[in-house]
Design a protein around this motif. Structure first.
Motif, mmCIF file in Angstrom:
data_model
loop_
_atom_site.group_PDB
_atom_site.id
_atom_site.type_symbol
_atom_site.label_atom_id
_atom_site.label_comp_id
_atom_site.label_asym_id
_atom_site.label_seq_id
_atom_site.Cartn_x
_atom_site.Cartn_y
_atom_site.Cartn_z
ATOM 1 N N THR A 189 3.646 27.713 -7.267
ATOM 2 C CA THR A 189 4.480 26.793 -6.578
ATOM 3 C C THR A 189 4.547 25.836 -7.248
ATOM 4 O O THR A 189 5.555 24.843 -7.549
ATOM 5 C CB THR A 189 3.789 26.213 -5.389
ATOM 6 O OG1 THR A 189 4.376 27.691 -4.664
ATOM 7 C CG2 THR A 189 4.752 25.341 -4.551
ATOM 8 N N GLU A 190 3.448 25.037 -7.851
ATOM 9 C CA GLU A 190 3.633 23.366 -8.819
ATOM 10 C C GLU A 190 4.174 23.962 -9.940
ATOM 11 O O GLU A 190 4.544 22.962 -10.455
ATOM 12 C CB GLU A 190 2.326 23.524 -9.180
ATOM 13 C CG GLU A 190 1.585 21.907 -9.838
ATOM 14 C CD GLU A 190 0.212 22.175 -9.995
ATOM 15 O OE1 GLU A 190 -0.019 20.883 -10.987
ATOM 16 O OE2 GLU A 190 -0.292 22.619 -9.988
ATOM 17 N N GLU A 191 3.776 25.039 -10.759
ATOM 18 C CA GLU A 191 5.174 24.726 -12.341
ATOM 19 C C GLU A 191 6.184 25.165 -11.456
ATOM 20 O O GLU A 191 7.391 24.347 -12.706
ATOM 21 C CB GLU A 191 5.069 26.012 -13.027
ATOM 22 C CG GLU A 191 2.753 26.078 -13.039
ATOM 23 C CD GLU A 191 1.760 27.226 -12.213
ATOM 24 O OE1 GLU A 191 0.965 26.877 -12.315
ATOM 25 O OE2 GLU A 191 2.654 27.196 -11.062
ATOM 26 N N GLU A 226 3.985 24.615 -23.817
ATOM 27 C CA GLU A 226 5.184 24.800 -24.982
ATOM 28 C C GLU A 226 6.439 25.601 -24.437
ATOM 29 O O GLU A 226 7.471 25.367 -24.469
ATOM 30 C CB GLU A 226 4.933 25.288 -26.553
ATOM 31 C CG GLU A 226 5.570 24.722 -27.364
ATOM 32 C CD GLU A 226 4.900 25.222 -28.668
ATOM 33 O OE1 GLU A 226 5.781 24.848 -29.820
ATOM 34 O OE2 GLU A 226 4.771 25.558 -28.919
ATOM 35 N N ALA A 227 6.494 26.941 -24.490
ATOM 36 C CA ALA A 227 6.920 28.307 -23.538
ATOM 37 C C ALA A 227 8.186 27.477 -22.591
ATOM 38 O O ALA A 227 9.140 28.078 -22.490
ATOM 39 C CB ALA A 227 6.155 29.418 -24.232
ATOM 40 N N ASP A 228 7.675 26.044 -21.788
ATOM 41 C CA ASP A 228 8.925 25.997 -21.043
ATOM 42 C C ASP A 228 9.975 24.946 -20.818
ATOM 43 O O ASP A 228 10.404 25.032 -21.067
ATOM 44 C CB ASP A 228 7.940 25.168 -19.804
ATOM 45 C CG ASP A 228 6.846 26.560 -19.065
ATOM 46 O OD1 ASP A 228 7.251 27.860 -18.798
ATOM 47 O OD2 ASP A 228 6.067 25.597 -18.469
ATOM 48 N N ASP A 272 8.798 31.800 -27.318
ATOM 49 C CA ASP A 272 10.471 32.836 -26.939
ATOM 50 C C ASP A 272 10.564 33.327 -26.056
ATOM 51 O O ASP A 272 11.350 33.609 -24.813
ATOM 52 C CB ASP A 272 11.629 32.673 -27.788
ATOM 53 C CG ASP A 272 10.708 33.918 -28.926
ATOM 54 O OD1 ASP A 272 10.071 34.898 -28.425
ATOM 55 O OD2 ASP A 272 11.730 34.551 -30.158
ATOM 56 N N GLU A 273 9.512 34.215 -25.433
ATOM 57 C CA GLU A 273 9.608 35.418 -24.854
ATOM 58 C C GLU A 273 9.837 34.526 -23.191
ATOM 59 O O GLU A 273 10.504 35.841 -21.956
ATOM 60 C CB GLU A 273 7.575 36.113 -24.005
ATOM 61 C CG GLU A 273 7.481 36.713 -25.464
ATOM 62 C CD GLU A 273 6.944 35.451 -26.435
ATOM 63 O OE1 GLU A 273 6.951 34.414 -26.222
ATOM 64 O OE2 GLU A 273 6.576 35.721 -27.288
ATOM 65 N N ARG A 274 9.608 33.321 -22.320
ATOM 66 C CA ARG A 274 9.592 32.925 -21.487
ATOM 67 C C ARG A 274 11.605 33.301 -21.465
ATOM 68 O O ARG A 274 11.932 33.285 -20.348
ATOM 69 C CB ARG A 274 9.263 31.784 -21.107
ATOM 70 C CG ARG A 274 7.769 32.009 -20.632
ATOM 71 C CD ARG A 274 7.393 30.847 -19.978
ATOM 72 N NE ARG A 274 5.715 31.517 -19.802
ATOM 73 C CZ ARG A 274 4.389 30.007 -19.270
ATOM 74 N NH1 ARG A 274 5.582 29.226 -18.926
ATOM 75 N NH2 ARG A 274 3.363 30.650 -19.155
ATOM 76 N N VAL A 275 12.327 32.689 -21.966
ATOM 77 C CA VAL A 275 13.614 31.824 -21.889
ATOM 78 C C VAL A 275 13.878 32.390 -22.163
ATOM 79 O O VAL A 275 15.765 32.868 -21.981
ATOM 80 C CB VAL A 275 13.445 30.874 -23.404
ATOM 81 C CG1 VAL A 275 13.267 31.863 -24.886
ATOM 82 C CG2 VAL A 275 15.431 30.465 -23.369
#
Length: 272
Positions: free
Chosen positions: A137-139, A88-90, A16-19
């Protein structure tokens, strides 16, 4: 798992860190917050339609993240981020972003707004995503692609190809309580969308095992809807049913709607 609000500080069955970082940026981003206010002008002020502004977005985003959380808790795998080679974090990032900006096309027109949302959201994501160190850029391009797919597929006429998009589609329909139609109702609006929304008093998302005291093979998600009169059937059996169909999560979500008003028993219970 009975909490109704997504809590960034709680433990979640997914990274959940990214979100959580994305959610913080969303709340302080002037362009996004202005879109959320401006998109209600065509929908409510000019068309006298139900709320499509900041409150609608807050509810949809929360319910989308709750749907995602309950599905992940039930061991359900998602395919959008993974098929793009993302982490998965994405997955929750895609869901949070799509839920937040799925309706910005309303600033162009209420009619066909899902299609107008695409170019506006694309420009916004081009500015937003590079702010985060984990999106080169790719992500960024791949996250953008998945967010745009989910935005497009909240429109009933389009078919989701990912569970992330299916979550957005269903969560959009789950904002159905009477508060959503307060403004058009107070101004004399009596269309079917307004009246049916006025008939819905409460919506709760729960683990599927809470249904009738069962667990084991229960669906991962139970949605309980309280109606105060039979007009609420339109919200459940027309709008929600259409969004649930072909969502890629229709076999994972149980919908139970109950008419709680004793003197109006034209419809006592609906189950999808």
């Amino acid at each position: 798992m009975s909490v109704q609000q997504y809590d960034p500080d709680a433990e979640h069955p997914f990274p959940d860190e990214r979100v959580n970082e994305v959610l913080e940026v969303i709340e302080s981003d002037t362009e996004i917050q202005t879109y959320l206010r401006a998109q209600n002008v065509n929908a409510v002020t000019r068309k006298r339609y139900n709320d499509h502004g900041a409150k609608h977005i807050e509810i949809v985003r929360n319910r989308a993240l709750r749907l995602y959380e309950l599905l992940k808790h039930g061991g359900i795998e998602f395919n959008g981020a993974s098929q793009q080679g993302l982490d998965e974090a994405d997955e929750p990032v895609i869901i949070a972003l799509a839920a937040t900006i799925h309706d910005i096309g309303h600033v162009v027109h209420r009619d066909d707004h899902a299609y107008y949302s695409i170019p506006l959201a694309a420009d916004l994501l081009d500015r937003l995503l590079p702010q985060f160190d984990y999106y080169g850029t790719e992500e960024a391009v791949r996250v953008k692609a998945e967010v745009l797919h989910a935005i497009l597929c909240h429109h009933t006429e389009e078919t989701p190809l990912t569970r992330e998009a299916g979550v957005i589609r269903v969560a959009d329909a789950l904002d159905m309580e009477r508060g959503r139609s307060r403004i058009p109702y107070e101004e004399g609006g009596r269309g079917i969308n307004t009246l049916s929304s006025q008939a819905i008093s409460n919506v709760e998302l729960k683990p599927g095992g809470e249904a009738d005291g069962h667990d084991g093979d229960a669906m991962p998600v139970l949605v309980e809807i309280e109606m105060v009169n039979a007009a609420g059937v339109y919200q459940v059996d027309n709008l929600l049913k259409a969004k649930l169909h072909d969502s890629l999560i229709e076999d994972l979500v149980r919908i139970v709607a109950i008419n709680t008003k004793s003197d109006d028993q034209l419809v006592e219970r609906i189950e999808l």
